[in-house]
Scaffold this motif. Structure first.
Motif, short mmCIF file in Angstrom:
data_model
loop_
_atom_site.label_atom_id
_atom_site.label_comp_id
_atom_site.label_asym_id
_atom_site.label_seq_id
_atom_site.Cartn_x
_atom_site.Cartn_y
_atom_site.Cartn_z
N LEU A 475 73.31 76.24 49.11
CA LEU A 475 71.57 76.20 48.69
C LEU A 475 71.65 76.28 47.23
N THR A 479 66.60 78.47 45.45
CA THR A 479 66.33 78.95 46.76
C THR A 479 66.76 80.32 46.98
N ALA A 513 61.66 74.57 48.06
CA ALA A 513 62.06 75.23 49.17
C ALA A 513 61.24 76.38 50.04
N ALA A 528 65.93 80.51 54.83
CA ALA A 528 65.91 79.45 53.82
C ALA A 528 65.48 78.18 54.25
N GLU A 530 65.12 74.12 53.06
CA GLU A 530 65.22 73.32 51.69
C GLU A 530 64.65 72.04 51.98
#
Length: 558
Positions: A475, A479, A513, A528, A530
């Motif tokens: 990531l 993010t 994101a 999360a 993206e």
């Protein structure tokens, strides 16, 4: 510090004194409110705010300047508010201080500042202890481990590094080290009662916490859980999902282990790699024993001293502190001190030392930490019982058997008999369980879900599951910072309401994101995503699909 108007003062568990600023001619404002505590005049509110802010800035300038002179960005102390209240006895309240080589005047400055803030904030919120002070140059994180026994972590802020922390994560470091200490040595207060001069508790705390901090070190520098570990949850266990046939075999093995001490029931914890397979303990005791097992007992811990499933990292040791390096002024009497762990008098065990466990020919793990041929003992908080700890390992399967010490002391059986029962009655089942678990093992990426980076937390069961560390590392920094901010928001809301509350929070990161949190009935999901082209509707639909497929719809918002 507080928000005020003509009629009320609002006081919080979180104080940001550096942000205290005039908002208008009639009010002061800072951050989040937690609970209404009473009514007061506007003038008193403003005066009190100015006095506190000035008092704090002076003390920080005095105390923290001397703290930073040795180059350390972290200070950690344990002190007792009931001790050292008379002039000339101030040192009595210091039970532990890191780094240990700073002057007593510096230690007293830090602890005095912390004590003053604790005492002052109690005037406004006697039922809810102070949790954090956010100053311009430092974060002060508080944890009242036991009544009037305080642990305080002071972390220097440095905008040039990636030292961005979540307060709740830092608090859990303090909670974890205290829980582990109690499991091996008993409560801090009980050791103080046993030896009032404080020498006994200090001789245990200094080596124990130093050994714990060694696990957080990278090279010679401590590395606290930062925003890069925001999709992990300290103080929980990570469980292995079992197929039905494997679960039946595990259940059968647990039944045999329970009866290895004859008529007395044993308790057991079973791990495969660094994941929990089975436990007969309460959630709190399970978390403590699981944490220790991942640190020192599992096959991964024995082979490399590290684990991808935990925060723990093996690095060069910090300064090795033992009871011999503590100032005699703090240790008190030089006479032999009684042990706090149920072992020989005068012996201070260090259960978190590295490279002290090895596998014997019979499959049982051996160590000389408790003495030659001595069996380790721990304290079960929920059952209020001290037990012997026996660890057995076959390939990647680790069994931790807990035998009541009372049975051994009374001569009803001995440890060698229990070991014989395990090898005689459980060996075949151990082989079968290990074979089935290995056959179904998907490796460290077993719980990776393509397209998602997630963290699931069940607060009631103290269980978590997360995307593998290697996947989370892909990531972007933006993010991770957004997820960290998301978790801070959830932490603040939970602390403010003090009750379970359903919520959904979405944050759009600078790189487009999405960071999304859903909280319901004691369970939390952090996600999360993206994919830059996703709209908010796309992101929430993705979370909904994840919930339906992997969480039985627990986090569905229908």
């Amino acid at each position: 510090f507080f928000s005020a108007n003509e009629n009320s003062i609002l006081c919080y568990n979180e104080f940001r004194l550096a942000d205290l600023r005039p908002c208008s001619s009639s009010s002061f404002s800072v951050c989040d409110s937690r609970s209404v505590i009473g009514r007061s005049l506007k003038a008193w509110t403003l005066l009190l705010g100015f006095i506190l802010k000035g008092f704090y800035e002076i003390l920080e300038a005095m105390g923290m300047a001397s703290m930073n002179s040795n180059g350390e960005s972290l200070k950690l102390c344990v002190f007792d508010l009931r001790r050292g209240q008379n002039e000339g006895q101030e040192l009595d309240k210091i039970l532990f201080f890191y780094p240990p080589d700073v002057t007593f005047s510096t230690q007293l400055s830090v602890i005095g500042l912390s004590e003053g803030l604790i005492t002052f904030t109690r005037l406004f919120s006697p039922e809810a202890a102070c949790e954090v002070i956010e100053a311009e140059r430092h974060s002060h994180v508080f944890h009242e481990a036991e009544p009037d026994i305080w642990m305080v972590m002071v972390v220097e802020k440095n905008k040039e590094t990636e030292a961005i922390w979540r307060v709740d994560a830092l608090q859990k470091v303090l909670k974890e080290v205290h829980s582990l200490f109690v499991m091996f040595h008993g409560s801090v207060r009980s050791l103080l009662d046993k030896e009032p001069s404080g020498g006994l508790i200090r001789s245990h705390l200094y080596p124990f916490i130093t050994d714990y901090l060694n696990d957080l070190s990278v090279g010679k520098k401590l590395q606290l859980p930062s925003f890069r570990e925001t999709l992990k949850e300290r103080g929980t266990v990570q469980m292995l999902t079992l197929a039905r046939d494997a679960a039946l075999e595990v259940q059968s093995l647990v039944g045999v282990l329970d009866s290895c001490a004859g008529t007395l029931r044993c308790h057991s914890v079973i791990l495969f790699h660094d994941l929990l397979v089975s436990t007969t303990l309460s959630p709190d005791d399970t978390v403590d024993l699981f944490t220790f097992s991942v640190m020192r007992l599992t096959s991964n811990a024995l082979s490399s001293g590290t684990s991808s499933w935990s925060y723990l990292r093996k690095g060069s040791s910090l300064s090795q502190t033992s009871s011999r390096s503590i100032s005699p002024q703090l240790l008190g009497s030089s006479d032999s001190l009684p042990s706090g762990n149920g072992n020989d008098a005068g012996r201070v065990i260090r259960p978190l030392q590295h490279n002290k466990w090895s596998k014997g020919k019979d499959g049982f793990l051996v160590t000389d930490i408790w003495g030659k041929d001595a069996t380790p003992t721990i304290w079960l908080h929920q059952r209020q019982e001290r037990v012997h700890l026996l660890a057995y390992q076959h390939k990647y399967l680790t069994l931790v058997l807990l035998v009541p010490t009372e049975a051994i002391v009374n001569g009803e059986l001995d440890i060698s008999f229990v070991k014989h029962q395990v090898t005689e009655n459980a060996s075949a089942k151990i082989l079968k369980v290990e074979e089935k678990l290995s056959k179904g093992w998907g490796g460290e990426n077993a719980y990776h879900v393509s397209g998602y980076r997630y963290l699931l937390v069940d607060n009631d069961m103290e269980v978590s599951r997360a995307s593998p560390s290697g996947k989370v590392a892909t990531l972007a920094k933006e993010t991770l910072l957004a997820v960290n901010k998301l978790r801070e928001t959830v932490d603040a809301e939970k602390s403010r309401t003090k009750e379970e509350k359903d919520m959904e929070i979405c944050i759009r990161a600078k790189n487009n994101a999405w960071a999304i949190a859903r909280v319901t009935r004691g369970k939390e999901l952090y996600m999360a995503l993206e994919k830059a082209s996703d709209t908010l509707l796309d992101a929430t639909d993705s979370v909904q699909s994840f919930s339906n497929r992997y969480c039985n719809g627990t986090f569905s918002m229908d």
